[in-house]
Structure formats: C-alpha cells, structure tokens
Design a protein around this motif. Structure first.
Motif, PDB file in Angstrom:
ATOM      1  N   ALA A   3       1.327  -1.272  -0.113  1.00 37.72           N
ATOM      2  CA  ALA A   3       0.335   0.340   0.143  1.00 37.72           C
ATOM      3  C   ALA A   3       1.071   1.184   0.371  1.00 37.72           C
ATOM      4  O   ALA A   3       2.113   1.335   0.609  1.00 37.72           O
ATOM      5  N   PHE A   4       0.722   2.529  -0.927  1.00 35.48           N
ATOM      6  CA  PHE A   4       1.336   3.296  -0.741  1.00 35.48           C
ATOM      7  C   PHE A   4       0.383   4.454   0.180  1.00 35.48           C
ATOM      8  O   PHE A   4      -0.901   4.368   0.134  1.00 35.48           O
ATOM      9  N   THR A   5       1.892   4.800   1.109  1.00 39.10           N
ATOM     10  CA  THR A   5       1.316   6.148   1.995  1.00 39.10           C
ATOM     11  C   THR A   5       1.296   7.579   1.632  1.00 39.10           C
ATOM     12  O   THR A   5       0.589   7.906   2.581  1.00 39.10           O
ATOM     13  N   SER A   6       1.618   7.548   0.303  1.00 39.33           N
ATOM     14  CA  SER A   6       1.494   9.224  -0.319  1.00 39.33           C
ATOM     15  C   SER A   6       1.843   8.899  -1.741  1.00 39.33           C
ATOM     16  O   SER A   6       2.019   7.781  -2.821  1.00 39.33           O
ATOM     17  N   PHE A   7       1.093   9.937  -2.577  1.00 38.34           N
ATOM     18  CA  PHE A   7       1.712  10.257  -3.297  1.00 38.34           C
ATOM     19  C   PHE A   7       3.010  10.141  -4.319  1.00 38.34           C
ATOM     20  O   PHE A   7       3.690   9.304  -5.544  1.00 38.34           O
ATOM     21  N   ARG A   8       3.637  10.305  -3.587  1.00 37.97           N
ATOM     22  CA  ARG A   8       5.562  10.546  -3.447  1.00 37.97           C
ATOM     23  C   ARG A   8       5.806   9.318  -3.122  1.00 37.97           C
ATOM     24  O   ARG A   8       6.968   9.255  -4.652  1.00 37.97           O
ATOM     25  N   ASP A   9       5.332   8.515  -2.801  1.00 34.65           N
ATOM     26  CA  ASP A   9       6.041   6.914  -2.749  1.00 34.65           C
ATOM     27  C   ASP A   9       5.467   6.393  -3.339  1.00 34.65           C
ATOM     28  O   ASP A   9       6.286   5.500  -4.161  1.00 34.65           O
ATOM     29  N   PHE A  10       3.781   6.793  -4.103  1.00 31.84           N
ATOM     30  CA  PHE A  10       3.686   5.860  -5.329  1.00 31.84           C
ATOM     31  C   PHE A  10       4.009   6.158  -6.804  1.00 31.84           C
ATOM     32  O   PHE A  10       3.914   5.398  -7.611  1.00 31.84           O
ATOM     33  N   TYR A  11       4.836   7.385  -7.008  1.00 33.30           N
ATOM     34  CA  TYR A  11       4.725   8.188  -8.329  1.00 33.30           C
ATOM     35  C   TYR A  11       6.280   7.138  -9.439  1.00 33.30           C
ATOM     36  O   TYR A  11       5.722   7.111 -10.101  1.00 33.30           O
ATOM     37  N   PRO A  12       7.286   7.231  -7.587  1.00 35.66           N
ATOM     38  CA  PRO A  12       8.164   6.234  -8.755  1.00 35.66           C
ATOM     39  C   PRO A  12       7.414   4.765  -9.268  1.00 35.66           C
ATOM     40  O   PRO A  12       7.910   4.302 -10.482  1.00 35.66           O
ATOM     41  N   TYR A  13       6.661   4.375  -8.510  1.00 34.26           N
ATOM     42  CA  TYR A  13       5.936   2.901  -9.309  1.00 34.26           C
ATOM     43  C   TYR A  13       5.066   3.595 -10.437  1.00 34.26           C
ATOM     44  O   TYR A  13       5.624   2.276 -11.790  1.00 34.26           O
ATOM     45  N   TYR A  14       4.917   4.241 -10.534  1.00 34.64           N
ATOM     46  CA  TYR A  14       3.366   4.757 -11.350  1.00 34.64           C
ATOM     47  C   TYR A  14       4.895   5.206 -12.735  1.00 34.64           C
ATOM     48  O   TYR A  14       3.803   4.317 -14.165  1.00 34.64           O
ATOM     49  N   LEU A  15       5.879   5.473 -12.694  1.00 33.63           N
ATOM     50  CA  LEU A  15       7.038   5.426 -13.716  1.00 33.63           C
ATOM     51  C   LEU A  15       7.318   4.542 -14.363  1.00 33.63           C
ATOM     52  O   LEU A  15       7.628   4.206 -15.162  1.00 33.63           O
ATOM     53  N   ASP A  16       7.190   3.445 -13.511  1.00 37.68           N
ATOM     54  CA  ASP A  16       8.075   1.651 -13.839  1.00 37.68           C
ATOM     55  C   ASP A  16       6.725   1.270 -14.751  1.00 37.68           C
ATOM     56  O   ASP A  16       7.665   0.668 -15.403  1.00 37.68           O
ATOM     57  N   GLU A  17       5.617   1.160 -14.194  1.00 38.85           N
ATOM     58  CA  GLU A  17       4.759   1.121 -15.293  1.00 38.85           C
ATOM     59  C   GLU A  17       4.053   1.693 -16.209  1.00 38.85           C
ATOM     60  O   GLU A  17       3.757   1.144 -17.636  1.00 38.85           O
ATOM     61  N   HIS A  18       5.368   2.240 -16.737  1.00 40.68           N
ATOM     62  CA  HIS A  18       4.933   3.495 -17.766  1.00 40.68           C
ATOM     63  C   HIS A  18       6.641   3.303 -18.535  1.00 40.68           C
ATOM     64  O   HIS A  18       7.248   4.276 -18.301  1.00 40.68           O
ATOM     65  N   ARG A  19       7.017   2.180 -18.938  1.00 38.44           N
ATOM     66  CA  ARG A  19       8.425   2.273 -19.575  1.00 38.44           C
ATOM     67  C   ARG A  19       8.252   2.799 -21.136  1.00 38.44           C
ATOM     68  O   ARG A  19       9.508   2.821 -21.700  1.00 38.44           O
TER      69      ARG A  19
END
Length: 100
Positions: A3-19
């Motif tokens: 689970a992500f506790t903040s958008f700051r934590d989520f955004y690197p994951y998001y970018l990884d899903e858009h390689r």
C-alpha cells in the motif's frame, strides 16, 4: 504490491509502469485530448461533450498498457494516485523531464 502511504511513494511505481515510450506517447495523446475536449466544451457552452474526456484519456492510456506495457493499468488498484500520476507525468513530459 504494498500500500502506498503518499503520492510521493506512488509516483516512482507509476513511472515504472510506463517504461515503454509508446505507452507514454498514448498517455500524452489521451491527456492532450482531455484538455482539448474540456476547453472546447467550455468555449462552445456544450457540457454534454465532457463525457468524451474520460473516454479519450483512459482509452488511449489503456491501449498503451494492454498492448505495449502488457500490464494492468494502475487505475484499477489506485484510482486517485493514478489520475494524479497521469497529470504529473504529462507535466514532466511537457517540461522535458520524461522523454516521449
């Protein structure tokens, strides 16, 4: 997946899903169409056109995920953070921080 506790934590994951650049390009096209649709609907006084905005935005993005990334869009698991990620990535592309 954690689970992500903040958008700051989520955004690197998001970018990884858009390689894949093609996926990012489709996201960019879809987001640009969303902006265009909203502006035209407002300028023309036709709010009925606004239903096209999510169709354009998600339609292009999901094609990118299913066809090129071969992954499941983050929208299904993290809808708010994913929407935020779409627009942060869009801004990063416009500023040249992310390549198309």
């Amino acid at each position: 997946m954690s689970a992500f506790t903040s958008f700051r934590d989520f955004y690197p994951y998001y970018l990884d899903e858009h390689r894949d650049r093609r996926c990012r390009r489709l996201h960019f096209v879809g987001s640009s169409l969303v902006v265009l649709i909203v502006v035209l609907a407002l300028l023309m006084g036709r709010p009925g056109l606004l239903w096209l905005a999510p169709v354009a935005g998600y339609g292009f993005a999901w094609v990118g995920h299913f066809v090129f990334e071969k992954n499941r869009p983050a929208t299904f698991r993290h809808p708010l953070y994913s929407l935020m990620g779409d627009w942060v990535m869009y801004g990063d592309i416009l500023r040249g921080k992310i390549r198309l």
